[in-house]
Design a protein around this motif. Structure first.
Motif, PDB file in Angstrom:
ATOM      1  N   MET A 163      38.695  36.051  48.128  1.00  0.00           N
ATOM      2  CA  MET A 163      38.425  36.851  46.937  1.00  0.00           C
ATOM      3  C   MET A 163      36.944  37.221  46.938  1.00  0.00           C
ATOM      4  SD  MET A 163      40.342  38.023  44.304  1.00  0.00           S
ATOM      5  CE  MET A 163      41.717  37.455  45.251  1.00  0.00           C
ATOM      6  N   SER A 164      36.635  38.405  46.514  1.00  0.00           N
ATOM      7  CA  SER A 164      35.248  38.872  46.510  1.00  0.00           C
ATOM      8  C   SER A 164      34.529  38.431  45.244  1.00  0.00           C
ATOM      9  CB  SER A 164      35.226  40.403  46.603  1.00  0.00           C
ATOM     10  OG  SER A 164      35.725  40.947  45.404  1.00  0.00           O
ATOM     11  N   ASN A 165      33.266  38.819  45.127  1.00  0.00           N
ATOM     12  CA  ASN A 165      32.490  38.476  43.933  1.00  0.00           C
ATOM     13  C   ASN A 165      32.668  39.482  42.815  1.00  0.00           C
ATOM     14  OD1 ASN A 165      31.469  36.086  44.809  1.00  0.00           O
ATOM     15  ND2 ASN A 165      29.615  36.952  45.659  1.00  0.00           N
ATOM     16  N   THR A 166      33.598  40.377  42.946  1.00  0.00           N
ATOM     17  CA  THR A 166      33.878  41.309  41.858  1.00  0.00           C
ATOM     18  C   THR A 166      35.326  41.162  41.448  1.00  0.00           C
ATOM     19  OG1 THR A 166      34.508  43.106  43.344  1.00  0.00           O
ATOM     20  CG2 THR A 166      32.194  43.014  42.662  1.00  0.00           C
ATOM     21  N   VAL A 167      35.551  41.320  40.193  1.00  0.00           N
ATOM     22  CA  VAL A 167      36.903  41.316  39.671  1.00  0.00           C
ATOM     23  C   VAL A 167      37.195  42.748  39.285  1.00  0.00           C
ATOM     24  CG1 VAL A 167      38.441  40.381  37.917  1.00  0.00           C
ATOM     25  CG2 VAL A 167      36.623  38.973  38.824  1.00  0.00           C
ATOM     26  N   PHE A 168      37.877  43.443  40.173  1.00  0.00           N
ATOM     27  CA  PHE A 168      38.232  44.830  39.935  1.00  0.00           C
ATOM     28  C   PHE A 168      37.028  45.645  39.448  1.00  0.00           C
ATOM     29  CE2 PHE A 168      42.154  42.726  40.402  1.00  0.00           C
ATOM     30  CZ  PHE A 168      43.005  43.655  40.963  1.00  0.00           C
ATOM     31  N   HIS A 169      35.997  45.659  40.254  1.00  0.00           N
ATOM     32  CA  HIS A 169      34.804  46.491  40.059  1.00  0.00           C
ATOM     33  C   HIS A 169      33.866  45.995  38.966  1.00  0.00           C
ATOM     34  CE1 HIS A 169      36.643  49.285  42.814  1.00  0.00           C
ATOM     35  NE2 HIS A 169      37.734  49.210  42.098  1.00  0.00           N
ATOM     36  N   ARG A 170      33.965  44.757  38.577  1.00  0.00           N
ATOM     37  CA  ARG A 170      33.032  44.184  37.610  1.00  0.00           C
ATOM     38  C   ARG A 170      32.284  43.059  38.305  1.00  0.00           C
ATOM     39  NH1 ARG A 170      33.666  39.598  34.467  1.00  0.00           N
ATOM     40  NH2 ARG A 170      32.198  39.453  32.771  1.00  0.00           N
ATOM     41  N   GLN A 171      30.974  43.105  38.259  1.00  0.00           N
ATOM     42  CA  GLN A 171      30.184  42.030  38.849  1.00  0.00           C
ATOM     43  C   GLN A 171      30.386  40.755  38.034  1.00  0.00           C
ATOM     44  OE1 GLN A 171      28.999  42.055  41.644  1.00  0.00           O
ATOM     45  NE2 GLN A 171      27.930  43.926  42.147  1.00  0.00           N
ATOM     46  N   VAL A 172      30.486  39.647  38.724  1.00  0.00           N
ATOM     47  CA  VAL A 172      30.621  38.365  38.046  1.00  0.00           C
ATOM     48  C   VAL A 172      29.478  37.459  38.483  1.00  0.00           C
ATOM     49  CG1 VAL A 172      33.128  38.493  37.739  1.00  0.00           C
ATOM     50  CG2 VAL A 172      32.207  37.457  39.800  1.00  0.00           C
ATOM     51  N   THR A 173      29.074  36.591  37.586  1.00  0.00           N
ATOM     52  CA  THR A 173      28.017  35.629  37.889  1.00  0.00           C
ATOM     53  C   THR A 173      28.597  34.519  38.762  1.00  0.00           C
ATOM     54  OG1 THR A 173      28.486  34.225  35.977  1.00  0.00           O
ATOM     55  CG2 THR A 173      26.956  36.087  35.628  1.00  0.00           C
ATOM     56  N   PRO A 174      27.733  33.735  39.407  1.00  0.00           N
ATOM     57  CA  PRO A 174      28.245  32.596  40.182  1.00  0.00           C
ATOM     58  C   PRO A 174      29.068  31.623  39.331  1.00  0.00           C
ATOM     59  CG  PRO A 174      25.969  33.041  40.778  1.00  0.00           C
ATOM     60  CD  PRO A 174      26.289  33.928  39.602  1.00  0.00           C
ATOM     61  N   GLU A 175      28.666  31.429  38.069  1.00  0.00           N
ATOM     62  CA  GLU A 175      29.426  30.536  37.183  1.00  0.00           C
ATOM     63  C   GLU A 175      30.813  31.115  36.890  1.00  0.00           C
ATOM     64  OE1 GLU A 175      26.239  31.674  36.283  1.00  0.00           O
ATOM     65  OE2 GLU A 175      25.243  29.878  37.032  1.00  0.00           O
ATOM     66  N   GLU A 176      30.865  32.440  36.621  1.00  0.00           N
ATOM     67  CA  GLU A 176      32.157  33.084  36.377  1.00  0.00           C
ATOM     68  C   GLU A 176      33.029  33.016  37.627  1.00  0.00           C
ATOM     69  OE1 GLU A 176      31.386  36.632  33.160  1.00  0.00           O
ATOM     70  OE2 GLU A 176      30.538  36.901  35.157  1.00  0.00           O
ATOM     71  N   LYS A 177      32.433  33.217  38.782  1.00  0.00           N
ATOM     72  CA  LYS A 177      33.170  33.156  40.052  1.00  0.00           C
ATOM     73  C   LYS A 177      33.776  31.771  40.235  1.00  0.00           C
ATOM     74  CE  LYS A 177      34.197  34.315  44.386  1.00  0.00           C
ATOM     75  NZ  LYS A 177      35.621  34.143  44.560  1.00  0.00           N
ATOM     76  N   GLN A 178      33.011  30.727  39.923  1.00  0.00           N
ATOM     77  CA  GLN A 178      33.525  29.362  40.041  1.00  0.00           C
ATOM     78  C   GLN A 178      34.689  29.135  39.073  1.00  0.00           C
ATOM     79  OE1 GLN A 178      30.619  26.235  39.550  1.00  0.00           O
ATOM     80  NE2 GLN A 178      32.163  24.633  39.628  1.00  0.00           N
ATOM     81  N   GLN A 179      34.538  29.618  37.830  1.00  0.00           N
ATOM     82  CA  GLN A 179      35.604  29.480  36.835  1.00  0.00           C
ATOM     83  C   GLN A 179      36.860  30.219  37.301  1.00  0.00           C
ATOM     84  OE1 GLN A 179      35.121  31.505  33.022  1.00  0.00           O
ATOM     85  NE2 GLN A 179      36.167  29.818  31.975  1.00  0.00           N
ATOM     86  N   ILE A 180      36.683  31.430  37.803  1.00  0.00           N
ATOM     87  CA  ILE A 180      37.821  32.226  38.298  1.00  0.00           C
ATOM     88  C   ILE A 180      38.519  31.501  39.442  1.00  0.00           C
ATOM     89  CG2 ILE A 180      38.388  34.341  39.573  1.00  0.00           C
ATOM     90  CD1 ILE A 180      36.226  35.729  37.752  1.00  0.00           C
ATOM     91  N   ASP A 181      37.754  30.973  40.379  1.00  0.00           N
ATOM     92  CA  ASP A 181      38.336  30.249  41.510  1.00  0.00           C
ATOM     93  C   ASP A 181      39.128  29.030  41.041  1.00  0.00           C
ATOM     94  OD1 ASP A 181      37.268  32.105  43.283  1.00  0.00           O
ATOM     95  OD2 ASP A 181      35.567  30.836  43.858  1.00  0.00           O
ATOM     96  N   GLU A 182      38.586  28.297  40.057  1.00  0.00           N
ATOM     97  CA  GLU A 182      39.285  27.122  39.531  1.00  0.00           C
ATOM     98  C   GLU A 182      40.586  27.512  38.841  1.00  0.00           C
ATOM     99  OE1 GLU A 182      36.492  25.020  37.040  1.00  0.00           O
ATOM    100  OE2 GLU A 182      35.215  24.498  38.743  1.00  0.00           O
ATOM    101  N   ILE A 183      40.535  28.588  38.062  1.00  0.00           N
ATOM    102  CA  ILE A 183      41.749  29.048  37.373  1.00  0.00           C
ATOM    103  C   ILE A 183      42.799  29.467  38.388  1.00  0.00           C
ATOM    104  CG2 ILE A 183      42.709  30.842  35.875  1.00  0.00           C
ATOM    105  CD1 ILE A 183      39.925  30.812  34.420  1.00  0.00           C
ATOM    106  N   LEU A 184      42.384  30.229  39.400  1.00  0.00           N
ATOM    107  CA  LEU A 184      43.337  30.668  40.431  1.00  0.00           C
ATOM    108  C   LEU A 184      43.959  29.467  41.152  1.00  0.00           C
ATOM    109  CD1 LEU A 184      41.458  33.753  41.889  1.00  0.00           C
ATOM    110  CD2 LEU A 184      43.630  33.772  40.622  1.00  0.00           C
ATOM    111  N   GLN A 185      43.158  28.458  41.410  1.00  0.00           N
ATOM    112  CA  GLN A 185      43.678  27.263  42.059  1.00  0.00           C
ATOM    113  C   GLN A 185      44.749  26.598  41.184  1.00  0.00           C
ATOM    114  OE1 GLN A 185      40.735  24.230  42.836  1.00  0.00           O
ATOM    115  NE2 GLN A 185      42.081  23.102  44.207  1.00  0.00           N
TER     116      GLN A 185
END
Length: 160
Positions: free
Chosen positions: A1-23
């Motif tokens: 997964m990239s560092n953008t969620v459908f063309h929106r930049q995400v912070t490293p903290e948001e990226k970590q949260q997204i990865d945890e949720i996906l897991q």
């Protein structure tokens, strides 16, 4: 997964949260969007997106096909503690799906866009709704992203 969620930049903290949720989702864990907060989660699936708002269940068998997520507001997830909490969260998720269906039943694409935009501005606030990508709203109500951009541009012109 990239560092953008459908063309929106995400912070490293948001990226970590997204990865945890996906897991959690891929492990089919059942979680509930905190019903006591203005928060939610956009669940991107292969051909559409769904919004799970406060009180809604996510995970389990519902969301095995999720490819990405986007937290809305200050997302807080909980685990249901009782079977009644589990049942209530299923029912609330169903209500969010029904609401999206009602909006999507409108045959005029620009009206669907306007309604979903109004709903997000009402549920959250103008600022929160304004940072969500056009592609996200388009996937929620079944329109092209350019239609959403057109609606947003018209709204901006009207508010000036």
């Amino acid at each position: 997964m990239s560092n953008t969620v459908f063309h929106r930049q995400v912070t490293p903290e948001e990226k970590q949260q997204i990865d945890e949720i996906l897991q959690h989702l891929h492990q089919q864990k059942l979680l509930v969007i905190n019903p006591r907060r203005k928060n939610g989660l956009i669940l991107y699936k292969p051909y559409h997106a769904e919004f799970a708002g406060p009180g809604a269940a996510i995970g389990s068998n519902f969301d095995q096909d999720v490819i990405d997520v986007l937290p809305v507001g200050k997302l807080s997830l909980t685990e249901p503690r009782t079977s009644q909490e589990r049942i209530n969260s299923y029912l609330i998720r169903r209500q969010w799906v029904k609401l999206a269906k009602q909006i999507s039943d409108n045959t005029v694409a620009q009206q669907r866009d306007q309604v979903i935009l109004n709903q997000f501005e009402h549920w959250f606030d103008l600022e929160t709704a304004s940072v969500l990508p056009d592609e996200t709203f388009a996937l929620l109500v079944g329109v092209l992203p350019q239609t959403m951009r057109k609606v947003r541009t018209q709204n901006e012109l009207l508010s000036q």
